[in-house]
Design an enzyme around this catalytic site. Structure first.
Site, short mmCIF file in Angstrom:
data_model
loop_
_atom_site.label_atom_id
_atom_site.label_comp_id
_atom_site.label_asym_id
_atom_site.label_seq_id
_atom_site.Cartn_x
_atom_site.Cartn_y
_atom_site.Cartn_z
N LYS B 6 35.32 49.08 53.42
CA LYS B 6 34.52 48.86 52.21
C LYS B 6 33.31 47.98 52.49
O LYS B 6 33.35 47.09 53.33
CB LYS B 6 35.39 48.16 51.16
CG LYS B 6 35.88 49.12 50.12
CD LYS B 6 36.36 48.38 48.91
CE LYS B 6 37.05 49.37 47.98
NZ LYS B 6 37.85 48.73 46.98
N ARG B 76 25.50 38.49 56.21
CA ARG B 76 25.65 38.22 54.78
C ARG B 76 26.87 38.93 54.22
O ARG B 76 27.38 39.87 54.82
CB ARG B 76 24.39 38.65 54.04
CG ARG B 76 24.11 40.12 54.24
CD ARG B 76 22.69 40.45 53.86
NE ARG B 76 22.50 40.18 52.45
CZ ARG B 76 21.54 40.76 51.73
NH1 ARG B 76 20.71 41.62 52.29
NH2 ARG B 76 21.41 40.48 50.47
N GLY B 85 28.56 32.22 44.33
CA GLY B 85 29.34 31.48 45.30
C GLY B 85 29.50 32.22 46.62
O GLY B 85 29.88 31.63 47.64
N MET B 87 28.34 34.01 50.05
CA MET B 87 27.21 33.78 50.96
C MET B 87 26.43 35.07 51.12
O MET B 87 26.85 35.99 51.79
CB MET B 87 27.73 33.28 52.31
CG MET B 87 26.62 32.55 53.06
SD MET B 87 27.12 32.16 54.72
CE MET B 87 26.07 33.28 55.62
N ARG B 319 23.87 48.85 46.17
CA ARG B 319 25.16 48.87 45.49
C ARG B 319 24.95 49.29 44.04
O ARG B 319 23.80 49.29 43.57
CB ARG B 319 25.85 47.52 45.57
CG ARG B 319 24.99 46.36 45.16
CD ARG B 319 25.73 45.05 45.49
NE ARG B 319 24.79 43.93 45.56
CZ ARG B 319 25.07 42.77 46.15
NH1 ARG B 319 26.22 42.58 46.74
NH2 ARG B 319 24.19 41.79 46.17
N HIS B 437 45.94 31.67 15.73
CA HIS B 437 45.59 32.23 14.42
C HIS B 437 44.10 32.52 14.33
O HIS B 437 43.67 33.62 13.95
CB HIS B 437 46.01 31.23 13.33
CG HIS B 437 45.62 31.64 11.95
ND1 HIS B 437 44.50 31.15 11.32
CD2 HIS B 437 46.18 32.53 11.11
CE1 HIS B 437 44.41 31.72 10.13
NE2 HIS B 437 45.42 32.56 9.96
N SER B 748 57.09 50.17 17.44
CA SER B 748 55.75 49.65 17.69
C SER B 748 55.91 48.30 18.38
O SER B 748 56.46 47.36 17.81
CB SER B 748 55.00 49.51 16.37
OG SER B 748 53.74 48.95 16.62
N CYS B 815 51.08 47.51 18.73
CA CYS B 815 50.13 46.99 17.75
C CYS B 815 49.84 45.52 18.01
O CYS B 815 49.37 44.82 17.14
CB CYS B 815 50.64 47.20 16.33
SG CYS B 815 52.15 46.30 15.98
N TYR B 835 50.54 55.90 21.00
CA TYR B 835 49.32 55.33 20.42
C TYR B 835 49.22 53.83 20.71
O TYR B 835 50.21 53.19 21.07
CB TYR B 835 49.30 55.55 18.90
CG TYR B 835 50.30 54.71 18.13
CD1 TYR B 835 49.95 53.46 17.61
CD2 TYR B 835 51.61 55.15 17.93
CE1 TYR B 835 50.87 52.70 16.92
CE2 TYR B 835 52.52 54.40 17.24
CZ TYR B 835 52.15 53.16 16.74
OH TYR B 835 53.07 52.40 16.07
#
Lengths: 855, 855
Positions: B6, B76, B85, B87, B319, B437, B748, B815, B835
């Site tokens: 990668k 790099r 952060g 390099m 990129r 809440h 649910s 839910c 769902y």
């Protein structure tokens, strides 16, 4: 099959050659079906009953349309366990105006009408719910008008008159005639027995005694035999051995010329069974022989009812006899010695409750104080206690120091009260369930406690407790029954715990038979010694926080630690605590020489260590203790306060946030261990990290603990082997147990917290709905008392399987309250746990339960 | 394989024919191994690098012992995602006293020494941690002494002198000479890149952005090309399309005669990329072509760095480009129209956060206010808000009524504050987590909220909030960024939500692609309409209790109900509530015509409905409201108080203890349903029982509900079909789901409560340790925000399997708050739930996430 089945002990008695009045038994399954069908007799049952009666006894004329052959029937509950509220009354079923004439011809007119009026009274009372007093009034009036004192002084014609009056009572009470058709009587009676299974008293009894495996009650239908046919007849009840002491000697009561209901109802005072020997020696001899036969057959002490009719003995009922703890132990040991049973059977004859009785003081006579019961709470810690009421922990200590026996009454207790709780002889709280602070601490000490007594209102400031319209003040005497939850006014006489050689024998059998190890939860050297004396094979839970309250210096150091803002301040406070913890651990290691000691790191939320009182008080007290500014204290306390402390900043969350805390505790453990080991003791320390939910948490703490161990071993120039493991009390931990097992050498289920989180029940608040749940049958048991095997138990199984799959030699046990509850212990043994740990005073019970499940 | 992998986009660019400076890439796996090995380079890696370099470019003399061929290297980070952060600085690696002479011979002395001194500065700063300011000081002093203003005015010999001074800086700062060996420089640089993966800023960035799937950073080693070789050279960065608007036009910056770091570091102000067309038309044309090639190849908008050396274009990095929500949506739609991608790919180009931006107001420029950030809380509900501070709900309503925009600042909110919260434009609380809440309610409304901002101290009585030494009073302006948690002083400029046709297009693709249904949590007719407008396919959670606060009359009726001692009193109070509930349900059924509406019975503990304040206040207020005696009120409130309300008397425990409550609610539902159905609406009511832990509880409530339905249908002469199901939020319910499914038509998952109980975390108290857990990596995410798939998810899987085994057509959904969190939605879709239900404002996000997991 509707007839027969459980409760069919009549047939069984007949089969081993005993004289039993002809009859039949309706099965418990029929009762269950009846309840489920909306109180309808199961299809075909009625026909089966009639057919059964016919085949049993050709002579049952009344039921088969022949009133001139008046053979009467008794209908009663044949429940496997005798319980209050069950219809257990003998009825002269089948009587009516026609049959009574036949009976008069057979047995004399006086007897016939006496039976008839008794039958009317009982049938009305028990089957139709007509108050007994309505009949009683008529009887009393008649006796006055006839100028006689005793029932037996009434003549046949008096009784005939009474029969008429009783029939009028029916008319007035139910607006209908007494049902004179014997078949109708039988049907109503059978239903009444079935209905009595569901009576509030029977339900309550089953709830209290955790009886949930029964389907219903059987019904015994027996042809009547008559104990009231003059002085060659009589009736009696007996135990084959003395149920209180276990002594091998018939123990019972007998009434000459009387029916069974006279004994049961207490209408006449029965004589000692011994007297029967004089009245009717042959029947007595046969009875003695029958008892021996029955004990051999059932391999148990039996509870028997019998009637003698004209010198002929009839056995009416037999079942295993209830007995006291002392009786149970002696009977078990004697029966082994007599060769009647082996130890595998004998161990099952002693029930865990029996041990509870033997290990704690009991009231001399529980029936004597019933009228003085002023409130009911939860039976939080068994035994009996009698003392003068005090309302603060300080007062409890002060009065105790003066040699007084005190009962500490609080709305609820907190760790701050521990000193006073220890000084008290019993504890009563208005709030909190079976695993509230008061309950847990009291059980740990084997001290009587009634908790969650919502009937009482505690007024600390005026030092009174209000119960309904009663006001009881400081210094008044009350008695507590921690086995039933009763709160009793006044000083009730106590009998001390009854330890005996027989008990030791039984416990030695238990240890021989069981596979499960039994350890104890113990927090101090004293507890550890008690645990060892009770047979604990180590300490499965040593709660380090309980040590923090042991003295003023300690709690002050703890509070400094809590108030610390920087790690440096916290370390300084922890340095003060280190020597206390170390010395406690030394004492415990010494007491447990050769046995493992499992030490749990600090668990409760920090605010539990703050003083009691309102915020202002606390702040000023803490300011003077720590020398910090009040506003600093206030802000720190604000930060510590929690909405749901049970799910808050506690357990390993403390040790991860403040690593210096875990370091101090680990240091104290290892320093104490090495030092005691250097003194020649065999020290087996196991450090247990609480409230783990993720492997990352445990990894963090384990690496901290191991690095402290390395340091201490290097500093002291000596090392020893130890284990690091975890509590499993958060559901997530059980679900990812395979990952957690990679970090842990042992698992110990904290079933209190696990139950709280699996059910979502706060043990402090469950009192609001648990009683409703139990009464509505939504729960069978308080899950904090009896392990919920389907839910929490499922999680324990999942966890154990996953854990052992990842680490085959993983040691798995439990240290929650359930470790001393017999059915839970049985479950833990069955699913293959290695040990249970419970309070020292429940260790013998756990040993017994573990043996019972092993046989 | 240590090289490649990668981040190897250089090789990829070369492979499609773009000019790329020769180089190689070290894989992310090597970085991971480095971190795990205690910061040691993996075995063999160093040799592989040297070999790789040799095979890539024979000329790299400096590294192969030939200083006369001075080809320099840039080292790099090649992280898959650009993060702070890391390099990410270009280094002229390989320079030293010998090489600089070769470079001078090749490119001129001034360039050589300028490169050398820049290298020394950067290498010292970035690799060895020598503060940049130490070098800067030398440079400034030199410029003053030489009397020049710009760096470019310094001569070669000035720069030579500066090189010597920079070397002295090394000596003083690290006590050692600058490492002149190019191989040593390379090794240190590679390690510095690896180390930067672990820098606090990078870790924080990954935590905030929930990036946990990356192994580490790749390292790109490239031969240097020089943008500073006069006016035929230059350097630039660009996006292939406008990242803010999505416009298809190159968007970037360019600097003539400069190195890349000048752009990045902001030393010189770059020009618009357009200007490059004039300076070097051919290179620009090639760049345009390259951009097209790259977009075609990567099928995405790209972020590109390039350098031109003496008119030759070199591509340095590419990129996927970061973009705003608006940009993302337009780019996705345009690329489909251009035939570059299909809708399955396009749907992945829009991130859920992008929708957040589009659906809520945003700050015009987040970088503009950075200096005014005065506190950081939790990003509880996204969007931006600007308003004047108020401290009570009443004030919020009053000020709002005067047309003012207010921010409600509270220590924590309670249901009583709901009116004021609704009136406020944003909410800031000192306590409470992502599911407190305040957070839950605000998200439900799509209102900006920052919660758990422990930096602030709220002083209600003096109406000030204290932040460090700042005191901010009522009426002062603040701004909140609910997407980041920033609290900003003053009025920051806002831009409104950016809805567009393109967004509609994207959402229509999402609906086409997804299988999972998306419903909404909505408690009022208004919420229901908003939900429907946002594409909800029904209501998955209607919390009946939220209706109780809607007016003074309602809350008074509720309080009467709470204070009731007898069932009759309770029924009387409930009768008052019935019409309110019915009319709300009517409105909701009307709004949801044709879609299911899932109504949850009363869930929270009753004491939540008491007024706020201290006990005395509450008692007197309640006494005047209800007309009861103060002492009665006091005793009732005492009984309601709980230690752990989350685990207390709530949910179905209320409806079972007070059946009349469930009856009233069911009656309101069915009356409203029949009435709306009679008005021609298609009504699909589903009643959901909360907090079920046992099948017995559900059986009790279901039979109550069904009997009410029968009654209402009979009374109204009309019936309709409906469902009764249960929330699954207690771990036990998941464990015995097979039994519960027998009573339930749907499940649910209430994942908030389920997370609380599975972890044992109170969402109100988790703020005490969660930040520590996240920073120590003990948790990857706040489990209340992102579903814990391993623990809670496991329970959900177990439950779904057991439930469907017992009832194959069981409908299963969720839910809880996680219903709108993209990675959680993906999980729910993967395990086959039917769902999810989330707040109306998160419905589009859930629709998108469901589509993304489907493709």
């Amino acid at each position: 099959m509707q007839l027969g089945g459980k409760g069919a002990n009549l047939a069984e008695m007949a089969s081993i050659g005993l004289s039993v009045p002809p009859g039949l038994t309706i099965s418990t399954e029929a009762c269950q079906e009846y309840q489920q069908n909306g109180k309808k007799l199961p299809d075909g049952l009625w026909e089966e009953i009639l057919e059964g009666l016919q085949s049993v006894e050709k002579e049952i004329g009344a039921f088969l349309g022949n009133p001139s052959k008046p053979l009467l029937l008794s209908v009663r509950s044949g429940a496997a366990i005798s319980m209050p509220g069950m219809m257990d009354t003998v009825l002269n079923l089948g009587l009516n105006d026609e049959v009574v004439d036949g009976l008069a011809a057979k047995c004399g007119e006086r007897f016939a009408y006496d039976s008839y009026r008794r039958f009317l009274d009982m049938f009305g009372d028990v089957v139709l719910g007509i108050p007994h007093t309505l009949f009683e009034e008529k009887l009393e009036k008649l006796k006055i008008s006839k100028g006689v004192k005793l029932d037996t002084d009434l003549t046949a014609s008096d009784l005939k008159e009474l029969v008429q009056q009783y029939k009028n009572v029916y008319l007035q009470a139910i607006g209908d005639n007494f049902p004179s058709d014997p078949k109708k009587q039988l049907e109503l009676s059978v239903k009444a027995v079935f209905n009595s299974w569901d009576s509030p008293r029977a339900i309550k009894y089953r709830n209290i005694n955790q009886i949930s495996n029964l389907k219903g009650t059987a019904v015994n239908i027996q042809t009547m035999v008559f104990g009231n046919m003059g002085n060659t007849s009589g009736t009696g009840v007996l135990f084959t051995r003395n149920p209180s002491t276990g002594e091998k000697k018939l123990y019972g009561e007998f009434l000459l010329n009387a029916q069974g209901e006279d004994v049961v109802a207490g209408i006449r005072t029965p004589e000692d069974l011994e007297n029967m020997k004089t009245y009717m020696p042959e029947a007595y001899k046969e009875l003695e022989e029958n008892c021996e036969i029955l004990e051999k057959h059932y391999k148990d002490m039996m509870d028997i009812e019998f009637t003698v009719q004209e010198n002929r003995l009839w056995m009416l009922q037999c079942r295993s006899g209830k007995r006291t703890g002392k009786g149970a132990v002696k009977i078990a040991v004697d029966m082994v010695n007599e060769g009647l049973v082996d130890i595998r059977s004998a161990i099952k004859m002693v029930e865990p409750q029996h041990l509870d009785q033997l290990l704690h003081p009991q009231f001399e006579d529980e029936s004597a104080y019933k009228d003085n019961v002023i409130a009911m709470g939860l039976p939080a810690s068994p035994g009996a206690a009698v003392g003068q009421i005090v309302f603060t922990a300080d007062d409890a200590e002060a009065w105790h120091a003066q040699g007084k026996s005190v009962i500490l009454v609080r709305t609820e207790t907190s760790p701050e009260d521990v000193g006073g709780m220890h000084a008290a002889t019993g504890i009563l709280t208005a709030r909190g369930g079976m695993t509230s602070h008061a309950a847990v601490v009291a059980r740990g000490w084997g001290k009587c406690c009634v908790s969650g007594c919502s009937d009482i209102l505690v007024n600390d400031s005026e030092k009174v407790v209000v119960i309904g319209d009663k006001v009881i003040s400081e210094g008044e005497w009350i008695s507590l029954n921690g086995s039933t939850g009763e709160v009793i006014l006044g000083k009730q006489p106590l009998s001390p715990p009854a330890l005996s050689d027989d008990l030791e024998t039984v416990m030695s059998w238990a240890d021989e038979l069981r596979h499960l190890k039994v350890m104890a939860n113990a927090d101090t050297p004293e507890d550890a010694i008690a645990a060892r004396n009770n047979g604990a094979q180590g300490i499965g839970l040593c709660r380090t926080e309980h040590m923090f309250f042991a003295s003023d210096e300690r709690i002050k150091a703890v509070r400094k630690m809590i108030m610390a803002v920087t790690p440096e301040q916290r370390k300084a406070a922890l340095d003060l605590l280190l020597p206390y913890q170390r010395s406690d651990f030394e004492g415990i290691f010494r007491a447990m020489d050769g046995f493992p000691v499992t030490i749990r790191l600090l668990d409760p939320p920090l605010h539990e260590f703050l003083p009691e009182g309102d915020l202002e008080q606390i702040v000023s007290e803490m300011a003077s203790e720590t020398g910090m500014k009040e506003e600093e204290i206030f802000s720190r306390i604000e930060k510590l306060s929690e909405v749901n402390p049970m799910l808050g900043f506690r357990g390993c969350r403390l040790g991860i946030s403040y690593p210096e805390l875990t370091e101090m505790q680990a240091r104290a453990v290892f320093q104490a261990a090495v030092s005691m080991s250097n003194h020649g003791f065999t020290v087996l320390p196991e450090i247990m990290v609480p409230l783990i939910g993720t492997p990352q948490e445990l990894r963090h703490q384990v690496s901290l603990i191991r690095s402290v161990a390395e340091k201490v071993f290097a500093e002291m120039g000596s090392s020893l082997s130890y284990k690091v493991g975890t509590m499993i009390e958060v559901p997530r931990a059980a679900l990812v147990a395979d990952q957690i097992a990679k970090e842990a050498e042992f698992f110990s289920f904290g079933t209190n917290d696990l139950t709280q989180m699996t059910f979502g029940y706060s043990r402090d608040d469950v009192g609001k709905f648990l009683p409703i749940y139990l009464s509505k049958g939504i729960l069978q048991n308080d899950p904090f008392e009896v392990l919920d095997q389907k839910g929490v138990g499922e999680l324990i199984k999942i966890c154990t399987e996953k854990g052992r799959a990842a680490r085959p030699n993983l040691k798995v046990g439990i240290c929650g309250e359930h470790g001393g509850e017999p059915s839970s212990v049985a479950f833990f043994a069955q699913i293959g746990l290695d040990y249970v740990s419970c309070s020292p005073f429940r260790v013998p019970i756990a040993r017994l339960a573990a043996a019972q499940v092993a046989v």
